[in-house]
Design an enzyme around this catalytic site. Structure first.
Site, PDB file in Angstrom:
ATOM      1  N   HIS A  17       0.857  -1.191   0.000  1.00 26.30           N
ATOM      2  CA  HIS A  17       0.000   0.000   0.000  1.00 26.30           C
ATOM      3  C   HIS A  17       0.890   1.236   0.000  1.00 26.30           C
ATOM      4  CE1 HIS A  17      -3.694  -2.261   1.204  1.00 26.30           C
ATOM      5  NE2 HIS A  17      -2.830  -3.023   1.871  1.00 26.30           N
ATOM      6  N   ASN A  19       0.545   4.443   0.920  1.00 26.11           N
ATOM      7  CA  ASN A  19       0.655   5.248   2.144  1.00 26.11           C
ATOM      8  C   ASN A  19       1.138   4.449   3.352  1.00 26.11           C
ATOM      9  OD1 ASN A  19      -0.132   8.206   1.929  1.00 26.11           O
ATOM     10  ND2 ASN A  19      -1.652   7.210   0.642  1.00 26.11           N
ATOM     11  N   PRO A 101      -7.470   5.978  -4.358  1.00 25.87           N
ATOM     12  CA  PRO A 101      -7.621   7.341  -4.888  1.00 25.87           C
ATOM     13  C   PRO A 101      -8.507   8.152  -3.939  1.00 25.87           C
ATOM     14  CG  PRO A 101      -8.063   5.702  -6.579  1.00 25.87           C
ATOM     15  CD  PRO A 101      -8.009   4.968  -5.273  1.00 25.87           C
ATOM     16  N   ASP A 166     -11.686   1.584  -0.393  1.00 26.91           N
ATOM     17  CA  ASP A 166     -11.637   1.570   1.071  1.00 26.91           C
ATOM     18  C   ASP A 166     -13.003   1.120   1.598  1.00 26.91           C
ATOM     19  OD1 ASP A 166     -11.804   2.354   3.802  1.00 26.91           O
ATOM     20  OD2 ASP A 166     -10.282   3.887   3.498  1.00 26.91           O
ATOM     21  N   GLY A 196      -8.836  -1.597   3.617  1.00 28.89           N
ATOM     22  CA  GLY A 196      -9.393  -0.752   4.664  1.00 28.89           C
ATOM     23  C   GLY A 196      -9.716  -1.578   5.894  1.00 28.89           C
ATOM     24  N   HIS A 223      -8.688  -8.175   0.322  1.00 26.36           N
ATOM     25  CA  HIS A 223      -8.221  -8.476   1.676  1.00 26.36           C
ATOM     26  C   HIS A 223      -9.244  -9.436   2.270  1.00 26.36           C
ATOM     27  CE1 HIS A 223      -5.484  -5.239   1.077  1.00 26.36           C
ATOM     28  NE2 HIS A 223      -5.005  -5.327   2.291  1.00 26.36           N
ATOM     29  N   GLU A 226      -8.921 -11.044   7.484  1.00 26.95           N
ATOM     30  CA  GLU A 226      -8.039 -10.337   8.439  1.00 26.95           C
ATOM     31  C   GLU A 226      -8.661 -10.311   9.823  1.00 26.95           C
ATOM     32  OE1 GLU A 226      -7.147  -6.524   6.320  1.00 26.95           O
ATOM     33  OE2 GLU A 226      -5.228  -6.779   7.326  1.00 26.95           O
ATOM     34  N   ASP A 301       3.112  -5.623   2.590  1.00 25.99           N
ATOM     35  CA  ASP A 301       1.893  -4.952   3.035  1.00 25.99           C
ATOM     36  C   ASP A 301       2.149  -3.446   3.228  1.00 25.99           C
ATOM     37  OD1 ASP A 301      -0.761  -4.775   3.676  1.00 25.99           O
ATOM     38  OD2 ASP A 301      -0.596  -5.607   5.688  1.00 25.99           O
TER      39      ASP A 301
HETATM   40  C1  6MZ Z   1      -6.406  -3.574   5.200  1.00 21.41           C
HETATM   41  C2  6MZ Z   1      -4.916  -1.921   4.669  1.00 21.41           C
HETATM   42  C3  6MZ Z   1      -3.886  -2.572   5.381  1.00 21.41           C
HETATM   43  O1  6MZ Z   1      -4.331   3.263  -0.087  1.00 21.41           O
HETATM   44  O2  6MZ Z   1      -3.793   5.299   1.242  1.00 21.41           O
HETATM   45  N1  6MZ Z   1      -4.392  -0.794   4.177  1.00 21.41           N
HETATM   46  N2  6MZ Z   1      -6.159  -2.410   4.580  1.00 21.41           N
HETATM   47  N3  6MZ Z   1      -5.482  -4.258   5.905  1.00 21.41           N
HETATM   48  C4  6MZ Z   1      -4.216  -3.800   6.026  1.00 21.41           C
HETATM   49  N4  6MZ Z   1      -3.329  -4.514   6.775  1.00 21.41           N
HETATM   50  C5  6MZ Z   1      -2.627  -3.981   7.876  1.00 21.41           C
HETATM   51  N5  6MZ Z   1      -2.764  -1.851   5.254  1.00 21.41           N
HETATM   52  C6  6MZ Z   1      -3.088  -0.766   4.505  1.00 21.41           C
HETATM   53  O3  6MZ Z   1      -2.577   3.148   1.683  1.00 21.41           O
HETATM   54  C7  6MZ Z   1      -3.045   3.077   3.016  1.00 21.41           C
HETATM   55  C8  6MZ Z   1      -4.386   2.389   3.063  1.00 21.41           C
HETATM   56  O4  6MZ Z   1      -4.263   1.015   2.669  1.00 21.41           O
HETATM   57  C9  6MZ Z   1      -5.162   0.208   3.393  1.00 21.41           C
HETATM   58  C10 6MZ Z   1      -5.937   1.133   4.332  1.00 21.41           C
HETATM   59  O5  6MZ Z   1      -7.138   1.524   3.707  1.00 21.41           O
HETATM   60  C11 6MZ Z   1      -4.989   2.320   4.465  1.00 21.41           C
HETATM   61  O6  6MZ Z   1      -5.654   3.516   4.827  1.00 21.41           O
HETATM   62  P1  6MZ Z   1      -3.249   4.071   0.553  1.00 21.41           P
HETATM   63  O7  6MZ Z   1      -2.105   4.395  -0.349  1.00 21.41           O
END
Ligand code: 6MZ
Length: 361
Positions: A17, A19, A101, A166, A196, A223, A226, A301
């Site tokens: 991901h 961010n 986005p 999300d 999310g 996902h 989880e 991740d």
């Molecule tokens: C579920 C996750 C995650 O999209 O803003 N994100 N969603 N499970 C996880 N495991 C720990 N890790 C990250 O990257 C950040 C976003 O990715 C998802 C969440 O929606 C998080 O806000 P972007 O680039």
């Protein structure tokens, strides 16, 4: 397992991901820039960034904070550039980067301009060669080493994008993301991810958008598992996405279904241990899937949030599960078959691994 060897191994990252993959130093710098604006409390933020084990709920609080720091176009461009550089520096030869986005009216950001800022980040990388426009790659280029300059061979990386939905979004917002992904295919968007906070929302909200994505030829990864949610896990497996991420809380019936479906699993060891979605590394479901020869791929991740990198994940797998170099090489090589990019890219990546295999003989 020797860390240098894990770093030198060509690797594919299929679950990262944007961010969640920001460098610590960049995150702290961005946080400092917000001091005095009354938006965030620096010492609280620093404490959260530096905290080691976080529950899933705490991780999502951190993501909300990160979201505040990365809301303008230039920051999105900057973090994209850095994330690509970081993966390339540890010999990731193919990266599928996923990001949600986001619309932010206060800085005139639309979902489209957010993705354009990501693309600008891809274009702005100069330290390595980035191939992200489909059908633009010269198939011989990627694996033929360029002449070394001052002893350095330029690294190259294929990058493809997945747009994330999300679980807080509406059906219409998810549809907008899918439509955007379709428009952006020519720039390397190859699929859709559902992510999310897994405790929030009902995945059927996104089913119309996910079905539409699939009908239009986009690949889908979910996902899945989880948190314990037997009905959702079953329904997700029934949907038959091209891949799933995590797969932690599957019951016996789900395991049977997963194994017969052969849906590849994106395994995120450090993330699962740190968020306590598996009890400990030695009981991780990697072992069961690996022994069953189920398609799987090691991923980070959120390399920033969990202070890891892909080479480290390979080392952890090798050390924890007693795998040798040959097995780790094959694990990495097999991931080529599970990517969402087209067969030309697959062919190029197979050549990368074949040439490394020869040099290992
Ligand atoms: C579920 C996750 C995650 O999209 O803003 N994100 N969603 N499970 C996880 N495991 C720990 N890790 C990250 O990257 C950040 C976003 O990715 C998802 C969440 O929606 C998080 O806000 P972007 O680039």
């Amino acid at each position: 397992m020797n860390m240098e060897w894990c770093a030198s191994l060509p690797k594919l990252e299929l679950h990262a991901h944007l961010n969640g993959s920001i460098r610590d130093s960049t995150l702290l710098e961005l946080t400092k820039a917000f001091i005095g604006k009354g938006v965030i409390n620096f010492s609280e933020m620093e404490h959260i960034i530096r905290k080691y084990n976080r529950s899933l709920e705490e991780v999502f609080k951190l993501f909300d904070l990160i979201r505040i720091l990365t809301t303008d176009h230039s920051t999105v461009t900057r973090i994209t550039k850095e994330v690509i550089e970081d993966f390339a520096s540890e010999n990731v030869v193919y990266l599928e980067l996923r990001t949600t986005p986001k619309r932010n009216d206060s800085v005139e950001m639309s979902k489209r301009s957010y993705v354009e800022a990501v693309l600008k980040g891809l274009r702005s990388v100069t330290s390595v060669d980035v191939a992200f426009i489909p059908h633009c790659e010269d198939s011989d280029r990627i694996f033929t080493p360029l002449p070394a300059i001052n002893g350095h061979v330029r690294k190259r990386i294929f990058v493809r994008l997945l747009l994330s939905i999300d679980r807080r979004e509406t059906t219409e917002a998810a549809m907008e993301t899918v439509r955007l992904a379709l428009e952006m295919r020519q720039f390397g968007v190859v699929g859709i991810d559902l992510s999310g906070n897994p405790s929030i929302g009902d995945w059927t909200t996104y089913l119309p958008a996910l079905k539409f994505a699939r009908e239009q030829g986009l690949c889908v990864t979910l996902h899945c598992g989880e948190v314990p949610n037997s009905k959702e896990i079953k329904n997700m497996l029934d949907f038959r996405p091209q891949r799933i991420g995590h797969a932690c809380y599957l019951g016996d019936e789900h395991w049977r279904q997963l194994k017969s479906s052969k849906i590849p699993v994106e395994i995120c060891l450090t993330s699962n241990v740190r968020t306590m979605t598996v009890q400990s590394i030695d009981v991780h479901h990697f072992v069961d899937l690996y022994k069953a020869k189920h398609p799987l791929v090691l991923c980070t991740d959120d390399s920033g949030v969990f202070s890891t990198c892909l080479s480290k994940e390979y080392k952890i797998a090798a050390d924890s599960f007693g795998l040798g170099r040959r097995e780790m090489f094959e694990l990495s090589r097999n991931a080529v078959e599970y990517i969402f990019a087209d067969s030309r890219v697959k062919e190029d990546l197979r050549k990368v691994f074949n040439s490394v295999a020869k040099s290992m003989e």
